[in-house]
Scaffold this active site. Structure first.
Site, mmCIF file in Angstrom:
data_model
loop_
_atom_site.group_PDB
_atom_site.id
_atom_site.type_symbol
_atom_site.label_atom_id
_atom_site.label_comp_id
_atom_site.label_asym_id
_atom_site.label_seq_id
_atom_site.Cartn_x
_atom_site.Cartn_y
_atom_site.Cartn_z
ATOM 1 N N GLU A 1 -27.891 -46.995 -3.659
ATOM 2 C CA GLU A 1 -26.770 -47.333 -3.180
ATOM 3 C C GLU A 1 -26.853 -48.728 -2.366
ATOM 4 O O GLU A 1 -26.396 -48.530 -0.909
ATOM 5 C CB GLU A 1 -25.989 -46.371 -2.688
ATOM 6 C CG GLU A 1 -25.644 -45.172 -3.758
ATOM 7 C CD GLU A 1 -24.691 -44.175 -3.184
ATOM 8 O OE1 GLU A 1 -24.896 -43.902 -1.766
ATOM 9 O OE2 GLU A 1 -23.999 -43.507 -3.713
ATOM 10 N N GLU B 1 -25.079 -40.861 -10.607
ATOM 11 C CA GLU B 1 -24.550 -39.929 -9.776
ATOM 12 C C GLU B 1 -23.105 -39.798 -9.965
ATOM 13 O O GLU B 1 -22.508 -40.694 -10.098
ATOM 14 C CB GLU B 1 -24.805 -40.445 -8.394
ATOM 15 C CG GLU B 1 -26.076 -40.310 -7.581
ATOM 16 C CD GLU B 1 -26.308 -40.657 -6.111
ATOM 17 O OE1 GLU B 1 -25.394 -40.283 -5.480
ATOM 18 O OE2 GLU B 1 -27.068 -41.122 -5.841
HETATM 19 C C1 BGP Z 1 -24.710 -40.566 -2.315
HETATM 20 C C2 BGP Z 1 -26.225 -40.489 -2.009
HETATM 21 C C3 BGP Z 1 -26.891 -39.233 -2.692
HETATM 22 C C4 BGP Z 1 -26.064 -37.842 -2.348
HETATM 23 C C5 BGP Z 1 -24.552 -38.327 -2.445
HETATM 24 C C6 BGP Z 1 -23.733 -37.162 -2.271
HETATM 25 O O1 BGP Z 1 -24.048 -41.470 -1.438
HETATM 26 O O2 BGP Z 1 -26.919 -41.469 -3.043
HETATM 27 O O3 BGP Z 1 -28.289 -39.116 -1.766
HETATM 28 O O4 BGP Z 1 -26.303 -37.115 -1.122
HETATM 29 O O5 BGP Z 1 -24.194 -39.723 -1.921
HETATM 30 O O6 BGP Z 1 -23.365 -37.260 -0.891
HETATM 31 P P1 BGP Z 1 -23.374 -35.762 -0.041
HETATM 32 O O7 BGP Z 1 -24.457 -35.233 -0.095
HETATM 33 O O8 BGP Z 1 -23.103 -36.431 1.584
HETATM 34 O O9 BGP Z 1 -21.906 -35.322 -0.254
#
Ligand code: BGP
Length: 480
Positions: free
Chosen positions: A178, A378
């Site tokens: 990201e 993701e």
């Molecule tokens: C993205 C990241 C991940 C993951 C995801 C969910 O930005 O790449 O590492 O954490 O977010 O975010 P969160 O765990 O804050 O819900």
């Protein structure tokens, strides 16, 4: 193609990140990473920066779910689930504890050798992120993070060591997780996690973030070139957080605002995929008087190091408006519009707006913009799951979210002709949340018995969504 329209070799998987799953944060010679400090005091990031790592303070994230010691057990569950691929990151500070050493840490290299062997022995393809918010803390503290061009060489050295070490075990790589977050918002948090920037008195934050981002892009391009020399079979992708930005109204200024906000994200993937700094960014730097440091060699590296696929995360969409009467959230360095809620979609408990059609839209936009294979690395639904009697966790909301997004993903492939390598939903097993630094925001199809205070047996328990996703994979999406 099968009846879902997805190719037979489609990479159904699951995704995590080292700092959110492994634990063992000071084992095997590992150095302290930004993630160790960030997640220790995520919401007081500045406090932690000044005080360094509070080793005595216990946070669920430091030990995460102890994957470092339990990965063989977990991989048996992934195999039962039917995963074809498993995305995780290599913790940079396991390989170079401080980041600027000449020689790598053999214990750290051996851990990932064992992990990748276990995955491959169970028919699961590793999909590896080289930097997932886990820069060695020493590179922040001593060099100021990626605002310092020296980090380009440190990242290239680290990447070369691991790509050579695992050249017969890992085919799919991504460079920076990201990478565009720092342009979008929560400057301090994301500028810190992605680039580990130390801001100094008198800095223009946006200018420094652009410099750090360009340094990362140059580093990424150099790594792509190296990858091709190490193993021509390697597929190296970028990794972008794509949150589509819709114009809230048909007022022309709203449309232009949505284009400009999206350009702040497209800057990163345009460079990754096209190998050039886009004119809209060069013009912006000139108009704002930003002195961004790059030379001909850098530009040549960008051109030669374009990626093989577009890896991206998709969770939600947003809207922007210039309408005065609308309440909204400010966008850093972009005063002409604000982020507002989209009245046509619902939201999660963390106000992430749920928009499956937005995934199909984004896939079309990206495929038409870059004409490169996509990889959804993701996607997922963070929720408060409840462990009920008889070790039951009923998560129909997660099945609903995932099935609707997979349905639109299949539409993009089968009807719109988008080329998609795979789908690795986030947090296939419950892990530490990035945003909260705690356990309660759960994404997994596998529950982990651990709470926000770090209490629990660490037992792994299948949720209802486990059996559902198992069927999705077994039918190659045919049951959606
Ligand atoms: C993205 C990241 C991940 C993951 C995801 C969910 O930005 O790449 O590492 O954490 O977010 O975010 P969160 O765990 O804050 O819900």
């Amino acid at each position: 193609m099968t009846n879902s329209g997805l190719p037979e070799n489609f990479l159904w998987g699951g995704a995590v990140a080292a700092h959110q799953i492994e634990g063992g944060w000071q084992e095997g010679g590992k150095g302290v990473s930004i993630a160790d400090v960030m997640t220790a005091g995520r919401h007081q990031v500045s406090r932690k920066i000044t005080q360094g790592v509070q080793k005595d303070e216990y946070y669920p994230n430091h030990e995460a779910i102890d994957f470092y010691h339990r990965y063989k057990e977990d991989i048996q569950l992934f195999k039962e689930l039917g995963l074809k691929a498993f995305r995780t990151s290599i913790a940079w500070s396991r390989i170079f504890p401080k980041g600027d050493e000449e020689e790598p840490n053999e214990e750290g290299l051996r851990f990932y050798d064992d992990l990748f062997d276990e995955l491959l022995e169970n028919g699961i393809e590793p999909v590896i992120t080289l930097s997932h918010f886990e820069i060695p803390y020493h590179l922040y503290e001593t060099y100021g993070g990626f605002r310092n061009k020296k980090l380009i060489d440190f990242f290239v050295r680290y990447s070369e060591v691991v790509m050579k070490r695992y050249k017969n075990k890992v085919k799919y790589w991504m460079t920076f997780n990201e990478i565009n977050n720092q342009a979008d918002g929560q400057h301090d948090l994301h500028a810190w996690t992605n680039s580990a920037i130390i801001f100094e008195e008198g800095d223009n934050k946006e200018e420094v973030i652009y410099q750090a981002g360009l340094n990362e892009l140059i580093a990424s391009a150099k790594v792509v070139q190296l990858a091709r020399e190490i193993n021509p079979e390697f597929q190296v992708g970028c990794m972008m957080a794509y949150v589509p930005v819709y114009p809230y109204s048909c007022k022309p200024e709203d449309m232009m605002a949505s284009v400009k906000v999206m350009n702040r994200r497209f800057f990163y993937s345009d460079v990754h995929a096209r190998g050039e700094i886009p004119s809209y960014i060069l013009n912006e730097w000139e108009q704002k008087g930003y002195a961004i440091d790059f030379n001909c060699e850098d530009l040549a590296a960008l051109k030669a190091g374009t990626v093989d696929f577009i890896g991206f995360s998709y969770y939600m969409s947003t809207a922007v408006t210039t309408l005065e009467e609308k309440k909204g959230f400010d966008i850093p360095d972009f005063p002409e519009a604000k982020i507002v809620s989209n009245p046509y979609v619902s939201a999660s408990d963390w106000d992430w707006q749920i928009d499956p059609v937005g995934l199909r839209y984004m896939m079309n936009v990206l495929y038409q913009r870059y004409n490169l294979p996509l990889f959804i690395v993701e996607n997922g639904f963070g929720a408060y799951d409840k462990l009920e009697s008889g070790d039951k966790i009923h998560d129909p909301y997660r099945v609903d979210y995932l099935s609707k997004h997979i349905h639109e993903m299949i539409n993009a492939v089968a009807e719109d002709g988008v080329e998609l390598l795979g789908y690795t939903p986030w947090g296939v097993i419950d892990i530490v949340s990035f945003g909260t630094g705690e356990m309660e925001k759960r994404y997994g199809m596998i529950y982990v018995d651990k709470d926000n205070q770090g209490e629990g047996t660490l037992r792994r328990i299948k949720k209802d969504s486990f059996d559902w996703y198992q069927q999705v994979i077994a039918t190659n999406g045919g049951n959606i």
